[in-house]
Design a protein around this motif. Sequence first.
Motif, PDB file in Angstrom:
ATOM      1  N   GLU A 105      65.037  11.666   6.547  1.00 25.20           N
ATOM      2  CA  GLU A 105      65.909  11.092   5.518  1.00 25.20           C
ATOM      3  C   GLU A 105      66.320  12.137   4.493  1.00 25.20           C
ATOM      4  OE1 GLU A 105      64.493   7.584   3.551  1.00 25.20           O
ATOM      5  OE2 GLU A 105      63.638   6.780   5.399  1.00 25.20           O
ATOM      6  N   GLN A 106      65.476  13.142   4.276  1.00 20.40           N
ATOM      7  CA  GLN A 106      65.716  14.145   3.247  1.00 20.40           C
ATOM      8  C   GLN A 106      66.482  15.374   3.740  1.00 20.40           C
ATOM      9  OE1 GLN A 106      62.512  13.020   3.978  1.00 20.40           O
ATOM     10  NE2 GLN A 106      62.297  11.573   2.276  1.00 20.40           N
ATOM     11  N   GLN A 107      66.476  15.619   5.040  1.00 21.70           N
ATOM     12  CA  GLN A 107      67.108  16.843   5.544  1.00 21.70           C
ATOM     13  C   GLN A 107      67.632  16.657   6.959  1.00 21.70           C
ATOM     14  OE1 GLN A 107      63.924  19.684   5.346  1.00 21.70           O
ATOM     15  NE2 GLN A 107      63.033  19.063   7.295  1.00 21.70           N
ATOM     16  N   VAL A 108      68.671  17.442   7.254  1.00 22.68           N
ATOM     17  CA  VAL A 108      69.233  17.483   8.601  1.00 22.68           C
ATOM     18  C   VAL A 108      68.979  18.892   9.132  1.00 22.68           C
ATOM     19  CG1 VAL A 108      71.332  17.308   9.987  1.00 22.68           C
ATOM     20  CG2 VAL A 108      71.004  15.788   8.013  1.00 22.68           C
ATOM     21  N   VAL A 109      68.262  18.964  10.249  1.00 19.22           N
ATOM     22  CA  VAL A 109      67.933  20.253  10.871  1.00 19.22           C
ATOM     23  C   VAL A 109      68.788  20.398  12.122  1.00 19.22           C
ATOM     24  CG1 VAL A 109      66.112  21.635  11.929  1.00 19.22           C
ATOM     25  CG2 VAL A 109      65.569  20.134   9.991  1.00 19.22           C
ATOM     26  N   THR A 110      69.513  21.516  12.186  1.00 26.74           N
ATOM     27  CA  THR A 110      70.381  21.799  13.326  1.00 26.74           C
ATOM     28  C   THR A 110      70.038  23.178  13.875  1.00 26.74           C
ATOM     29  OG1 THR A 110      72.140  20.606  12.161  1.00 26.74           O
ATOM     30  CG2 THR A 110      72.791  21.894  14.071  1.00 26.74           C
ATOM     31  N   VAL A 111      69.929  23.279  15.188  1.00 28.66           N
ATOM     32  CA  VAL A 111      69.725  24.579  15.834  1.00 28.66           C
ATOM     33  C   VAL A 111      71.013  24.903  16.580  1.00 28.66           C
ATOM     34  CG1 VAL A 111      68.322  25.920  17.432  1.00 28.66           C
ATOM     35  CG2 VAL A 111      67.257  24.102  16.080  1.00 28.66           C
ATOM     36  N   THR A 112      71.665  25.998  16.185  1.00 26.23           N
ATOM     37  CA  THR A 112      72.933  26.384  16.806  1.00 26.23           C
ATOM     38  C   THR A 112      72.690  27.035  18.159  1.00 26.23           C
ATOM     39  OG1 THR A 112      72.998  28.609  15.865  1.00 26.23           O
ATOM     40  CG2 THR A 112      73.906  26.817  14.503  1.00 26.23           C
ATOM     41  N   GLU A 113      73.777  27.264  18.892  1.00 25.56           N
ATOM     42  CA  GLU A 113      73.670  27.926  20.198  1.00 25.56           C
ATOM     43  C   GLU A 113      73.064  29.318  20.068  1.00 25.56           C
ATOM     44  OE1 GLU A 113      77.256  27.959  22.494  1.00 25.56           O
ATOM     45  OE2 GLU A 113      77.644  25.845  22.080  1.00 25.56           O
ATOM     46  N   GLU A 114      73.284  29.950  18.903  1.00 28.84           N
ATOM     47  CA  GLU A 114      72.737  31.291  18.656  1.00 28.84           C
ATOM     48  C   GLU A 114      71.287  31.242  18.182  1.00 28.84           C
ATOM     49  OE1 GLU A 114      75.558  30.201  16.912  1.00 28.84           O
ATOM     50  OE2 GLU A 114      76.974  30.965  18.377  1.00 28.84           O
ATOM     51  N   LYS A 115      70.691  30.055  18.213  1.00 23.37           N
ATOM     52  CA  LYS A 115      69.300  29.830  17.790  1.00 23.37           C
ATOM     53  C   LYS A 115      69.114  30.005  16.272  1.00 23.37           C
ATOM     54  CE  LYS A 115      67.733  29.152  21.982  1.00 23.37           C
ATOM     55  NZ  LYS A 115      68.111  27.869  22.478  1.00 23.37           N
ATOM     56  N   ILE A 116      70.189  29.804  15.510  1.00 27.43           N
ATOM     57  CA  ILE A 116      70.108  29.809  14.046  1.00 27.43           C
ATOM     58  C   ILE A 116      69.721  28.398  13.626  1.00 27.43           C
ATOM     59  CG2 ILE A 116      71.394  30.128  11.893  1.00 27.43           C
ATOM     60  CD1 ILE A 116      71.213  32.720  13.410  1.00 27.43           C
ATOM     61  N   ILE A 117      68.698  28.292  12.782  1.00 24.32           N
ATOM     62  CA  ILE A 117      68.252  26.984  12.308  1.00 24.32           C
ATOM     63  C   ILE A 117      68.840  26.743  10.928  1.00 24.32           C
ATOM     64  CG2 ILE A 117      66.273  25.555  11.695  1.00 24.32           C
ATOM     65  CD1 ILE A 117      64.656  27.163  13.778  1.00 24.32           C
ATOM     66  N   VAL A 118      69.642  25.692  10.842  1.00 28.25           N
ATOM     67  CA  VAL A 118      70.308  25.319   9.602  1.00 28.25           C
ATOM     68  C   VAL A 118      69.622  24.076   9.051  1.00 28.25           C
ATOM     69  CG1 VAL A 118      72.516  24.605   8.580  1.00 28.25           C
ATOM     70  CG2 VAL A 118      72.488  26.240  10.481  1.00 28.25           C
ATOM     71  N   ILE A 119      69.306  24.117   7.756  1.00 32.30           N
ATOM     72  CA  ILE A 119      68.710  22.955   7.093  1.00 32.30           C
ATOM     73  C   ILE A 119      69.661  22.532   5.980  1.00 32.30           C
ATOM     74  CG2 ILE A 119      66.736  22.031   5.828  1.00 32.30           C
ATOM     75  CD1 ILE A 119      65.017  24.234   7.120  1.00 32.30           C
ATOM     76  N   GLU A 120      70.100  21.282   6.034  1.00 37.13           N
ATOM     77  CA  GLU A 120      71.039  20.766   5.046  1.00 37.13           C
ATOM     78  C   GLU A 120      70.554  19.436   4.500  1.00 37.13           C
ATOM     79  OE1 GLU A 120      75.364  21.973   6.596  1.00 37.13           O
ATOM     80  OE2 GLU A 120      74.206  20.814   8.056  1.00 37.13           O
ATOM     81  N   SER A 121      71.049  19.104   3.327  1.00 34.26           N
ATOM     82  CA  SER A 121      70.771  17.798   2.744  1.00 34.26           C
ATOM     83  C   SER A 121      71.765  16.806   3.336  1.00 34.26           C
ATOM     84  CB  SER A 121      70.940  17.863   1.225  1.00 34.26           C
ATOM     85  OG  SER A 121      70.811  16.580   0.669  1.00 34.26           O
ATOM     86  N   PRO A 122      71.316  15.605   3.701  1.00 33.47           N
ATOM     87  CA  PRO A 122      72.267  14.615   4.212  1.00 33.47           C
ATOM     88  C   PRO A 122      73.242  14.154   3.123  1.00 33.47           C
ATOM     89  CG  PRO A 122      70.062  13.682   4.099  1.00 33.47           C
ATOM     90  CD  PRO A 122      69.952  15.127   3.735  1.00 33.47           C
ATOM     91  N   ASN A 123      72.844  14.316   1.864  1.00 32.64           N
ATOM     92  CA  ASN A 123      73.688  13.959   0.724  1.00 32.64           C
ATOM     93  C   ASN A 123      73.804  15.187  -0.172  1.00 32.64           C
ATOM     94  OD1 ASN A 123      74.847  13.049  -1.638  1.00 32.64           O
ATOM     95  ND2 ASN A 123      73.476  11.300  -1.881  1.00 32.64           N
ATOM     96  N   PRO A 124      74.982  15.818  -0.226  1.00 30.54           N
ATOM     97  CA  PRO A 124      75.123  17.043  -1.018  1.00 30.54           C
ATOM     98  C   PRO A 124      74.857  16.854  -2.513  1.00 30.54           C
ATOM     99  CG  PRO A 124      77.159  16.538   0.190  1.00 30.54           C
ATOM    100  CD  PRO A 124      76.196  15.448   0.471  1.00 30.54           C
ATOM    101  N   GLU A 125      74.861  15.615  -2.974  1.00 26.32           N
ATOM    102  CA  GLU A 125      74.605  15.339  -4.389  1.00 26.32           C
ATOM    103  C   GLU A 125      73.110  15.327  -4.720  1.00 26.32           C
ATOM    104  OE1 GLU A 125      77.125  14.941  -6.680  1.00 26.32           O
ATOM    105  OE2 GLU A 125      78.373  15.578  -4.996  1.00 26.32           O
ATOM    106  N   VAL A 126      72.275  15.317  -3.674  1.00 29.64           N
ATOM    107  CA  VAL A 126      70.834  15.223  -3.876  1.00 29.64           C
ATOM    108  C   VAL A 126      70.171  16.510  -3.376  1.00 29.64           C
ATOM    109  CG1 VAL A 126      68.735  13.946  -3.258  1.00 29.64           C
ATOM    110  CG2 VAL A 126      70.888  12.721  -3.591  1.00 29.64           C
ATOM    111  N   VAL A 127      69.295  17.079  -4.222  1.00 30.77           N
ATOM    112  CA  VAL A 127      68.551  18.268  -3.833  1.00 30.77           C
ATOM    113  C   VAL A 127      67.120  17.837  -3.538  1.00 30.77           C
ATOM    114  CG1 VAL A 127      67.707  20.529  -4.545  1.00 30.77           C
ATOM    115  CG2 VAL A 127      69.985  19.772  -5.258  1.00 30.77           C
ATOM    116  N   TYR A 128      66.717  18.015  -2.300  1.00 35.16           N
ATOM    117  CA  TYR A 128      65.353  17.684  -1.881  1.00 35.16           C
ATOM    118  C   TYR A 128      64.545  18.974  -1.834  1.00 35.16           C
ATOM    119  CZ  TYR A 128      61.519  16.562   1.300  1.00 35.16           C
ATOM    120  OH  TYR A 128      60.284  16.422   1.869  1.00 35.16           O
ATOM    121  N   VAL A 129      63.420  18.977  -2.540  1.00 34.04           N
ATOM    122  CA  VAL A 129      62.535  20.146  -2.546  1.00 34.04           C
ATOM    123  C   VAL A 129      61.296  19.785  -1.728  1.00 34.04           C
ATOM    124  CG1 VAL A 129      61.247  21.777  -3.958  1.00 34.04           C
ATOM    125  CG2 VAL A 129      63.371  20.781  -4.844  1.00 34.04           C
ATOM    126  N   PRO A 130      61.214  20.280  -0.495  1.00 34.70           N
ATOM    127  CA  PRO A 130      60.065  19.924   0.342  1.00 34.70           C
ATOM    128  C   PRO A 130      58.766  20.528  -0.180  1.00 34.70           C
ATOM    129  CG  PRO A 130      61.414  21.567   1.449  1.00 34.70           C
ATOM    130  CD  PRO A 130      62.123  21.205   0.176  1.00 34.70           C
TER     131      PRO A 130
END
Length: 176
Positions: free
Chosen positions: A140-165
């Motif tokens: 719920e707090q983050q979206v984790v995406t692994v690109t074809e180049e094996k880059i791991i991107v971590i984003e907030s599902p809501n850009p207005e909210v900053v989640y600090v794990p």
Amino acid sequence: CPPRPRAGSQPAAAPVAAETFTKEQLEQLVAPIALYSDALLMQILMAATYPLEVVAAERFTTANPELKGTKLDEALKEEDWDPAVKSLCTVPEVLKKMSQNLDWMQDLGDAFLGQQSELLDTVQTMRGKANDSGNLKTSEQQVVTVTEEKIIVIESPNPEVVYVPTYSPTVVYGGW
């Protein structure tokens, strides 16, 4: 005589070539923040190059806990801190962590200035370890995406909210 720059208004000097950080040192530097969203991570790395401003901003947020939203934005217009430092005023727990760990923050800023690509590669290495250990997942707090180049991107599902794990680096990265 031209005006002198205000203390803390310039980034910390990049480390001399002889003072570069080893792979292991870079891992230790980024381990506590490697799993933060990309946007927050970059703000931290840029702000770490202005350690005096980070300390001043932490003191400001501690002294003014009632300032939020537009009131905080208005108050920050009075400060001549770097925009990365100002942006962290919305996440005072991050400012506090940075301010209370001055040596770590200084080293992080030096590494960002002097070894940026190695530092960012190390973030990816640490994210890979957490992912391989099953400790990095979309939630719920983050979206984790692994690109074809094996880059791991971590984003907030809501850009207005900053989640600090919150996590323990000794646990989340597996056998690290």
